[in-house]
Scaffold this active site. Sequence first.
Site, PDB file in Angstrom:
ATOM      1  CB  SER A   2      -0.655  -0.088   1.190  1.00 40.57           C
ATOM      2  OG  SER A   2      -1.668   1.268   1.330  1.00 40.57           O
ATOM      3  CB  CYS A  17      -0.758   5.488   9.124  1.00 40.94           C
ATOM      4  SG  CYS A  17       0.087   6.671   8.133  1.00 40.94           S
ATOM      5  CE  LYS A  43      -1.288   7.185   0.246  1.00 42.24           C
ATOM      6  NZ  LYS A  43      -0.084   6.904   1.356  1.00 42.24           N
ATOM      7  N   GLY A  44      -3.731   3.721   0.957  1.00 38.67           N
ATOM      8  CA  GLY A  44      -4.565   4.027   2.366  1.00 38.67           C
ATOM      9  C   GLY A  44      -5.954   4.891   2.141  1.00 38.67           C
ATOM     10  CB  ILE A  58       2.230  10.111   1.843  1.00 44.66           C
ATOM     11  CG1 ILE A  58       3.586   9.608   1.399  1.00 44.66           C
ATOM     12  CG2 ILE A  58       1.280  10.786   1.076  1.00 44.66           C
ATOM     13  CD1 ILE A  58       4.254  10.421   0.391  1.00 44.66           C
TER      14      ILE A  58
HETATM   15  C1  FMN Z   1       5.516   6.483   0.172  1.00 40.73           C
HETATM   16  C2  FMN Z   1       4.938   5.465   0.947  1.00 40.73           C
HETATM   17  C3  FMN Z   1       3.748   5.479   1.282  1.00 40.73           C
HETATM   18  C4  FMN Z   1       3.054   4.450   2.044  1.00 40.73           C
HETATM   19  N1  FMN Z   1       1.530   4.683   2.177  1.00 40.73           N
HETATM   20  C5  FMN Z   1       0.968   3.694   3.214  1.00 40.73           C
HETATM   21  C6  FMN Z   1      -0.387   3.471   3.298  1.00 40.73           C
HETATM   22  O1  FMN Z   1      -1.008   4.319   2.642  1.00 40.73           O
HETATM   23  N2  FMN Z   1      -0.633   2.567   4.024  1.00 40.73           N
HETATM   24  C7  FMN Z   1      -0.120   1.650   4.472  1.00 40.73           C
HETATM   25  O2  FMN Z   1      -0.505   0.559   5.268  1.00 40.73           O
HETATM   26  N3  FMN Z   1       1.116   1.537   4.312  1.00 40.73           N
HETATM   27  C8  FMN Z   1       1.824   3.006   3.502  1.00 40.73           C
HETATM   28  N4  FMN Z   1       3.420   2.485   3.399  1.00 40.73           N
HETATM   29  C9  FMN Z   1       3.925   1.509   4.040  1.00 40.73           C
HETATM   30  C10 FMN Z   1       4.314   0.207   2.830  1.00 40.73           C
HETATM   31  O3  FMN Z   1       3.160  -0.285   2.540  1.00 40.73           O
HETATM   32  C11 FMN Z   1       5.318  -0.722   3.433  1.00 40.73           C
HETATM   33  O4  FMN Z   1       4.659  -1.387   4.777  1.00 40.73           O
HETATM   34  C12 FMN Z   1       6.510  -0.140   3.970  1.00 40.73           C
HETATM   35  O5  FMN Z   1       7.086   0.723   3.159  1.00 40.73           O
HETATM   36  C13 FMN Z   1       7.653  -1.318   4.388  1.00 40.73           C
HETATM   37  O6  FMN Z   1       7.944  -2.167   3.037  1.00 40.73           O
HETATM   38  P1  FMN Z   1       8.935  -1.572   1.984  1.00 40.73           P
HETATM   39  O7  FMN Z   1      10.135  -1.364   2.607  1.00 40.73           O
HETATM   40  O8  FMN Z   1       9.076  -2.583   0.963  1.00 40.73           O
HETATM   41  O9  FMN Z   1       8.829  -0.476   1.329  1.00 40.73           O
HETATM   42  C14 FMN Z   1       3.897   3.442   2.597  1.00 40.73           C
HETATM   43  C15 FMN Z   1       5.265   3.286   2.185  1.00 40.73           C
HETATM   44  C16 FMN Z   1       5.605   4.327   1.342  1.00 40.73           C
HETATM   45  C17 FMN Z   1       7.304   4.157   1.260  1.00 40.73           C
END
Ligand code: FMN
Length: 303
Positions: A20, A128, A44-45, A70
Amino acid sequence: MMLAVDIAGIKMKTPVMTASGTFGSGPEYADFVDLNKIGAIVVKGTTLEPRGGNKGRRMAETPAGMLNCIGLENPGVDEFVGHILPGLAAYDVPIIVNIAGRTADEFGELAARLSVPGVAGLELNISCPNVKEGGIAFGTDCANAAAVVRAVRKNTRLPVITKLSPNVTDIVSIAKAAEEAGSDAISLINTLLGMAIDIYKWRPVLGNVTGGLSGPAIKPVALRMVWQVARAVKCPVIGLGGIMTANDAIEFLLAGASAVAVGTANFVNPRASVEIAEGIRDYLVERGLKNVSDIVGRINDNI
Ligand SMILES: Cc1cc2nc3c(=O)[nH]c(=O)nc-3n(C[C@H](O)[C@H](O)[C@H](O)COP(=O)(O)O)c2cc1C
């Protein structure tokens, strides 16, 4: 077929989903990657009302990772259901909607409004770190986490995935509370709370001062938490945090995750989720294994 998995009733062609917030609603990436080859897209959330997100700078690169704040910018649930979801029907990929409420009741309301054809499951963002109300407050307390799951559970028959925060002392107790309250699966981890300082301006780099750390830097923490939770719950676990390659994903599967999600890697390589699935398939073929389930939780940790 060897890659197909069923996560709490969500049938996926591969065990590799997109995380997400790192893949929009999906179609934003359609010019770069065949969305039909992704295990599932986690949107996205989504919140009840549209949100503009946080002011100021929202992203910063860090060694082996990135910070973001964000602040859940999104067009709101009505716009999603009315205008974005119909366009996703063109793709043969399960759509899981990540939801965020300020109260347990708001989570329940979102679940009711999203229980429509085209939505394959809900992921509850109780983790979050970048919003003032709700968010992480639910994910750091067992009773609050359970209250959110119950509010959602009573309003939907869709599979419910609870996404945990790593910003806790005992992640296992939160996972168990979510499972007991009716969550069908657990995903972890969300970002780790961090910050960066501009030494020339003597100011925080991010507009929100703090932000969520993601990318390869967090993989060992994520892997440890997935291993701990997978041993403690009966429901399927979705592992994420710093997965960049097939080898990373295989580590999570061996630790006990039944599926994985790819986040920050999408910004470097939009095809990452598909290439990682291909790499998992090659790994299974090389070892004469028939199914991805043959490696789930198979770490030999009796040492
Ligand atoms: C730019 C960005 C926006 C994110 N927005 C959300 C979100 O809206 N809801 C959510 O549950 N996680 C959100 N996350 C977290 C990611 O889904 C994920 O849990 C986290 O980045 C760890 O995984 P990764 O290291 O592969 O990125 C976001 C991460 C990033 C980098």
